[in-house]
Design an enzyme around this catalytic site. Structure first.
Site, PDB file in Angstrom:
ATOM      1  N   ASP A 196      44.081  35.340  47.667  1.00 17.15           N
ATOM      2  CA  ASP A 196      44.196  36.788  47.469  1.00 17.15           C
ATOM      3  C   ASP A 196      45.192  37.453  48.431  1.00 17.15           C
ATOM      4  O   ASP A 196      45.636  38.563  48.188  1.00 17.15           O
ATOM      5  CB  ASP A 196      42.828  37.470  47.655  1.00 17.15           C
ATOM      6  CG  ASP A 196      41.763  36.884  46.751  1.00 17.15           C
ATOM      7  OD1 ASP A 196      42.131  36.228  45.763  1.00 17.15           O
ATOM      8  OD2 ASP A 196      40.562  37.071  47.036  1.00 17.15           O
TER       9      ASP A 196
ATOM     10  N   ARG B 122      43.479  28.235  41.793  1.00 14.80           N
ATOM     11  CA  ARG B 122      43.044  27.676  43.086  1.00 14.80           C
ATOM     12  C   ARG B 122      43.130  26.159  43.091  1.00 14.80           C
ATOM     13  O   ARG B 122      42.784  25.517  44.086  1.00 14.80           O
ATOM     14  CB  ARG B 122      41.601  28.100  43.373  1.00 14.80           C
ATOM     15  CG  ARG B 122      41.450  29.590  43.546  1.00 14.80           C
ATOM     16  CD  ARG B 122      40.333  30.010  44.447  1.00 14.80           C
ATOM     17  NE  ARG B 122      39.093  29.299  44.346  1.00 14.80           N
ATOM     18  CZ  ARG B 122      37.895  29.854  44.161  1.00 14.80           C
ATOM     19  NH1 ARG B 122      37.824  31.170  43.999  1.00 14.80           N
ATOM     20  NH2 ARG B 122      36.815  29.141  44.142  1.00 14.80           N
TER      21      ARG B 122
ATOM     22  N   ARG C 162      53.649  39.489  19.924  1.00 18.31           N
ATOM     23  CA  ARG C 162      52.323  39.907  20.398  1.00 18.31           C
ATOM     24  C   ARG C 162      52.401  40.510  21.782  1.00 18.31           C
ATOM     25  O   ARG C 162      53.398  40.334  22.487  1.00 18.31           O
ATOM     26  CB  ARG C 162      51.408  38.669  20.532  1.00 18.31           C
ATOM     27  CG  ARG C 162      50.955  38.110  19.229  1.00 18.31           C
ATOM     28  CD  ARG C 162      50.185  36.832  19.489  1.00 18.31           C
ATOM     29  NE  ARG C 162      49.708  36.276  18.241  1.00 18.31           N
ATOM     30  CZ  ARG C 162      49.311  35.025  18.101  1.00 18.31           C
ATOM     31  NH1 ARG C 162      49.329  34.197  19.123  1.00 18.31           N
ATOM     32  NH2 ARG C 162      48.883  34.585  16.946  1.00 18.31           N
TER      33      ARG C 162
HETATM   34  O1  F6P Z   1      38.759  35.040  46.964  1.00 19.33           O
HETATM   35  C1  F6P Z   1      39.318  34.099  46.147  1.00 19.33           C
HETATM   36  C2  F6P Z   1      38.889  34.279  44.719  1.00 19.33           C
HETATM   37  O2  F6P Z   1      39.508  33.283  43.950  1.00 19.33           O
HETATM   38  C3  F6P Z   1      39.148  35.668  44.134  1.00 19.33           C
HETATM   39  O3  F6P Z   1      40.471  35.839  43.742  1.00 19.33           O
HETATM   40  C4  F6P Z   1      38.154  35.705  43.007  1.00 19.33           C
HETATM   41  O4  F6P Z   1      37.775  37.016  42.724  1.00 19.33           O
HETATM   42  C5  F6P Z   1      36.997  34.923  43.565  1.00 19.33           C
HETATM   43  O5  F6P Z   1      37.497  34.116  44.599  1.00 19.33           O
HETATM   44  C6  F6P Z   1      36.294  34.050  42.554  1.00 19.33           C
HETATM   45  O6  F6P Z   1      35.207  33.476  43.169  1.00 19.33           O
HETATM   46  P1  F6P Z   1      34.325  32.270  42.600  1.00 19.33           P
HETATM   47  O7  F6P Z   1      35.079  31.003  42.820  1.00 19.33           O
HETATM   48  O8  F6P Z   1      33.085  32.331  43.384  1.00 19.33           O
HETATM   49  O9  F6P Z   1      34.161  32.536  41.143  1.00 19.33           O
END
Ligand code: F6P
Length: 407
Positions: free
Chosen positions: A140, A334, A175
């Site tokens: 983030d 991630r 779209r």
């Molecule tokens: O803080 C990192 C993050 O990936 C945010 O961008 C997102 O809102 C959150 O974690 C999602 O969390 P989880 O993996 O618990 O769903």
């Protein structure tokens, strides 16, 4: 080698996982062990493992070959020591956490995590009388006190690639495609990837959006012969009315009012249920009480989010008559191998952390500022966030190239 002031450290990864965690673990451990003769104890699953005394030794062999590996070899959790769910109840587990620290003769607990983790570590240090250090992790990029958090640049690359690829279908099928991008309450990830991927509209939590304005922008594009649009929407983006509502709800929750949730287990029989939600309620009502309690525990702490992009797509399709599709990138952002930038950043942050530990410098976050790793006092960063400032040059630049920011 000067004699190290630290003999043993504990290392944990808390909050959501993130590309680069293993690279930091490797750098801290290698420099700590080889340069300073420090013993490194790995704590599993974040603060939960600390409370439950689940540890592994992090020797040279344990951290070899993990530089490019995504996720965390230690496991992670979002648990907090001062308010942890134990047997269905929220309990203060500070004493148990401190006991583990003492048990392993840990001089300093090193916590890899975002703003929440820094807060929890600081609180633990204050309440439990232990030494802590943190390193700023999150895709983030919203940690105060550092120019960049590790994992962010990798996630920007992933989201940018997705936006670029979405152009293909958007142009072929005329779209609009709404690409939902993570970032929690900060818009860094959507802004940077939207800019780099050429999104036509970028929506951020920092700038409440106006549906009418977006629709008008899309009509103007159509007039210019552009029959597609890519919208990069941060998961936290809101209309002004939603932003006001969210503020109110937050205030109410702070004052102790619980959100109004439908009582679990009420409703029709599964076979009579008209909607999926009703069917789920009915099935749950038939579960044994013990199982239902366990499920409720999970639901209380891990609410499954509906992608905001779905709602936005429905509304914009209604307003513009342009066919809308949704791509919610989610945890893809991630996952996988950290970028070369992140691997180099993580290695520098980790090495600096080990050197600071050897000097006995505790109570700090190791930040990256103006190209160098520096310690900043935890009390100066804890509880503060880093949203996108409204005068950020990237916003100005986005407007100049004709990107709609929804306002
Ligand atoms: O803080 C990192 C993050 O990936 C945010 O961008 C997102 O809102 C959150 O974690 C999602 O969390 P989880 O993996 O618990 O769903």
């Amino acid at each position: 080698m000067a004699r190290s002031k630290t003999r043993c450290i504990g290392l944990l990864t808390a909050g959501g996982d993130c590309p680069g965690l293993n690279a930091v673990i490797r750098a801290i451990a290698k420099v700590a062990i080889h340069e300073h003769g420090i013993r490194v104890v790995g704590i599993q699953d974040g603060f939960r493992g600390l409370v439950e005394n689940r540890t592994i030794p992090l020797d040279d062999e344990a951290v070899s070959g993990i530089l490019t590996r995504g996720g965390t070899i230690l496991g992670a959790s979002r648990d907090k020591p001062h308010s942890m769910s134990v047997k269905g109840e929220l309990r203060d587990m500070t004493d148990a956490a401190v006991e583990t620290v003492r048990d392993h003769k840990i001089d300093c607990l090193v916590c890899l995590g975002g703003g929440g983790t820094a807060k929890n570590a600081y609180r633990l240090a204050q309440k439990g009388g232990i030494e802590v250090m943190t390193l700023p992790k999150t895709i983030d990029n919203d940690v105060f006190g550092t120019d960049v958090t590790f994992g962010f640049v990798t996630a920007v690359g992933i989201a940018t690639d997705a936006i670029v690829r979405l152009h293909t279908t958007a142009t072929s099928h005329h779209r609009m495609i709404i690409c939902e991008i993570m970032g929690h309450r900060a818009g860094w990830l959507a802004l940077q990837s939207g800019l780099a991927g050429g999104a036509d509209v970028i929506l951020l939590p920092e700038i409440p959006y106006d549906l009418q304005r977006i629709a008008e922008y899309m009509f103007a594009r159509r007039k210019q012969g552009k029959r597609f649009s890519i919208i990069a929407a941060a998961e936290g983006a809101k209309t002004l009315a939603e932003a006001v509502e969210a503020q109110k709800a937050k205030k109410a929750e702070k004052n102790g009012k619980k959100p109004d949730k439908k009582a679990a287990g009420k409703g029709a029989r599964p076979e009579e249920a008209a909607t999926e939600a009703e069917a789920v309620d009915a099935i749950r009502a038939d579960l044994p009480l013990k199982v239902r309690k366990l499920h409720e525990e999970v639901m209380a702490y891990h609410a499954v989010q509906e992608p905001m992009a779905t709602r936005l797509a429905r509304h914009l399709q209604e307003l513009t008559g342009v066919e809308a599709r949704v791509t919610s990138l989610g945890h893809v952002q991630r996952g996988g191998i950290p970028s070369s930038f992140d691997r180099a950043l993580c290695t520098q942050l980790g090495a600096k952390a080990a050197d600071l530990l050897a000097q006995g410098k505790y109570g700090v976050m190791v930040a990256y500022r103006n190209g160098v790793c520096v310690p900043v006092r935890l009390e100066d960063v804890v509880g503060r966030r880093k949203p996108v400032p409204l005068d950020h040059p990237m916003l100005e630049c986005a407007r100049k190239v004709g990107t709609c920011l929804g306002d």
